[in-house]
Each structure stands twice: as structure tokens, then as C-alpha cells.
Design a protein around this motif. Structure first.
Motif, mmCIF file in Angstrom:
data_model
loop_
_atom_site.group_PDB
_atom_site.id
_atom_site.type_symbol
_atom_site.label_atom_id
_atom_site.label_comp_id
_atom_site.label_asym_id
_atom_site.label_seq_id
_atom_site.Cartn_x
_atom_site.Cartn_y
_atom_site.Cartn_z
ATOM 1 N N PHE A 20 0.800 -1.217 0.000
ATOM 2 C CA PHE A 20 0.000 0.000 0.000
ATOM 3 C C PHE A 20 0.837 1.274 0.000
ATOM 4 O O PHE A 20 0.296 2.360 -0.068
ATOM 5 N N ILE A 21 2.143 1.118 0.124
ATOM 6 C CA ILE A 21 3.042 2.265 0.212
ATOM 7 C C ILE A 21 4.108 2.093 -0.862
ATOM 8 O O ILE A 21 4.609 1.000 -1.071
ATOM 9 N N TYR A 22 4.444 3.186 -1.532
ATOM 10 C CA TYR A 22 5.528 3.097 -2.512
ATOM 11 C C TYR A 22 6.441 4.312 -2.385
ATOM 12 O O TYR A 22 5.996 5.385 -1.985
ATOM 13 N N PRO A 23 7.732 4.124 -2.724
ATOM 14 C CA PRO A 23 8.641 5.267 -2.728
ATOM 15 C C PRO A 23 8.294 6.145 -3.930
ATOM 16 O O PRO A 23 8.248 5.667 -5.062
ATOM 17 N N ALA A 24 8.004 7.420 -3.678
ATOM 18 C CA ALA A 24 7.506 8.315 -4.716
ATOM 19 C C ALA A 24 8.468 9.462 -4.991
ATOM 20 O O ALA A 24 9.052 10.025 -4.066
ATOM 21 N N CYS A 25 8.585 9.791 -6.258
ATOM 22 C CA CYS A 25 9.385 10.938 -6.671
ATOM 23 C C CYS A 25 8.726 12.207 -6.146
ATOM 24 O O CYS A 25 7.506 12.383 -6.279
ATOM 25 N N ASP A 80 -4.504 9.121 4.527
ATOM 26 C CA ASP A 80 -3.916 9.353 5.852
ATOM 27 C C ASP A 80 -4.913 9.116 6.992
ATOM 28 O O ASP A 80 -4.575 8.446 7.973
ATOM 29 N N PRO A 81 -6.152 9.637 6.906
ATOM 30 C CA PRO A 81 -7.087 9.418 8.015
ATOM 31 C C PRO A 81 -7.425 7.940 8.255
ATOM 32 O O PRO A 81 -7.678 7.538 9.383
ATOM 33 N N PHE A 82 -7.409 7.136 7.207
ATOM 34 C CA PHE A 82 -7.738 5.720 7.350
ATOM 35 C C PHE A 82 -6.593 4.934 7.979
ATOM 36 O O PHE A 82 -6.819 4.001 8.738
ATOM 37 N N PHE A 83 -5.361 5.311 7.649
ATOM 38 C CA PHE A 83 -4.200 4.638 8.209
ATOM 39 C C PHE A 83 -3.763 5.263 9.522
ATOM 40 O O PHE A 83 -3.031 4.658 10.289
ATOM 41 N N GLY A 84 -4.189 6.493 9.780
ATOM 42 C CA GLY A 84 -3.861 7.161 11.026
ATOM 43 C C GLY A 84 -2.519 7.856 11.025
ATOM 44 O O GLY A 84 -2.183 8.548 11.984
ATOM 45 N N VAL A 85 -1.750 7.682 9.967
ATOM 46 C CA VAL A 85 -0.440 8.318 9.823
ATOM 47 C C VAL A 85 -0.182 8.548 8.338
ATOM 48 O O VAL A 85 -0.854 7.976 7.488
ATOM 49 N N THR A 86 0.820 9.362 8.059
ATOM 50 C CA THR A 86 1.217 9.542 6.665
ATOM 51 C C THR A 86 1.894 8.265 6.165
ATOM 52 O O THR A 86 2.330 7.423 6.966
ATOM 53 N N ALA A 87 1.984 8.115 4.862
ATOM 54 C CA ALA A 87 2.646 6.945 4.279
ATOM 55 C C ALA A 87 4.107 6.884 4.723
ATOM 56 O O ALA A 87 4.635 5.807 4.992
ATOM 57 N N GLN A 91 5.682 3.739 6.748
ATOM 58 C CA GLN A 91 6.859 3.032 6.230
ATOM 59 C C GLN A 91 7.955 2.968 7.299
ATOM 60 O O GLN A 91 8.567 1.926 7.510
ATOM 61 N N ARG A 92 8.153 4.067 7.999
ATOM 62 C CA ARG A 92 9.157 4.115 9.066
ATOM 63 C C ARG A 92 8.788 3.152 10.199
ATOM 64 O O ARG A 92 9.632 2.429 10.715
ATOM 65 N N TYR A 93 7.498 3.122 10.598
ATOM 66 C CA TYR A 93 7.046 2.210 11.656
ATOM 67 C C TYR A 93 7.268 0.757 11.256
ATOM 68 O O TYR A 93 7.692 -0.064 12.065
ATOM 69 N N ILE A 94 6.972 0.433 10.012
ATOM 70 C CA ILE A 94 7.158 -0.946 9.532
ATOM 71 C C ILE A 94 8.633 -1.319 9.565
ATOM 72 O O ILE A 94 8.999 -2.406 10.029
ATOM 73 N N GLN A 95 9.492 -0.426 9.081
ATOM 74 C CA GLN A 95 10.933 -0.694 9.108
ATOM 75 C C GLN A 95 11.440 -0.856 10.533
ATOM 76 O O GLN A 95 12.195 -1.785 10.830
#
Length: 130
Positions: A20-25, A80-87, A91-95
Motif C-alpha cells: 500500500f506504500i511506494y517510494p515516490a518521486c 492518511d485518516p484511514f491509516f492514522g499516519v502519513t505513508a 513506512q518508518r514504523y514498519i521498518q
């Protein structure tokens, strides 16, 4: 960005992706090519250090209104409101979680995230700008 041409009230039937998250330019919002140290945008040529890559939400959904099925993609900060945080923060939390738990195989954290997203979206009705 394109403006909304109409609104569609529909229910989510399924989630079509598990990432659901991708590194974006930062310039053109295209997906970046990452290696361990650098990133590169194939569309606009932007480059930089991998640690400085920004992330964005992208959710592929199969939805249905009263008469039709549709495949749609929802991008960006509207999630953002559905996930509760920015992408970026997710991503940082997952890492961080994978590092702290010693996970070498990220499959279990991915499965947990997919399950949470399915619970949040599948069977729910939303108004989509199309």
C-alpha cells in the motif's frame, strides 16, 4: 492533478494489492527505483540517497455500486485518516518494527497490515471522486 469529474457511492469488494506504500518521486510522484543507497526516477530522472526517499499511499480497490463493478486506484494523502499516519511514517514504523523484532522475512508484518486494511475497507461504502 486531475480534478474530480463526478462522485460515485460504492462499496469496496476487495483489495487488489498487498503493498500500500511506494517510494515516490517528489517531483512527478512516479514510483522510484531504490537500491540500498540511492533512488532514481525513471520518469523525470530525479536521483538522491535512498534514506531521503519519500513515500506515498496507493491502494487498488475493486468496488461496486448498485449496477457495476469498477477497479480504481486511490492515491496519496486522502488515505492518511484511514491509516492514522502519513505513508512516510507508516513506512518508518514498519521498518522499525522489522528491525526491533529481528524479522528477516517481512511476510508476517505484511500479512498483518493487509488484514487490517481489508478489515477497514472491505464491505464499507465510500464516496469516490472520479
Amino acid at each position: 492533478m486531475n480534478s474530480v469529474q463526478g462522485l460515485l457511492s460504492a462499496s469496496v469488494i476487495s483489495i487488489q494489492n498487498s503493498c500500500f506504500i511506494y517510494p515516490a518521486c517528489q517531483n512527478c510522484l512516479s514510483r522510484l527505483i531504490l537500491d540500498s543507497r540511492r533512488f532514481h526516477c525513471l520518469k523525470c530522472g530525479c536521483t538522491g540517497e535512498a534514506k531521503d526517499a519519500s513515500y506515498r499511499y496507493r491502494l487498488f480497490l475493486k468496488i461496486a455500486d448498485t449496477t457495476d463493478l469498477f477497479d480504481i486506484t486511490v492515491f496519496g494523502s486522502c488515505l492518511d485518516p484511514f491509516f492514522g499516519v502519513t505513508a512516510e511514517n507508516l513506512q518508518r514504523y514498519i521498518q522499525d518494527f522489522n528491525q526491533l523484532s529481528g524479522e528477516t522475512n517481512t511476510e508476517s508484518s505484511t500479512r498483518a497490515l493487509v488484514h487490517a486494511v481489508e478489515t477497514c475497507f472491505i464491505g464499507k461504502r465510500f464516496i469516490f471522486g472520479v
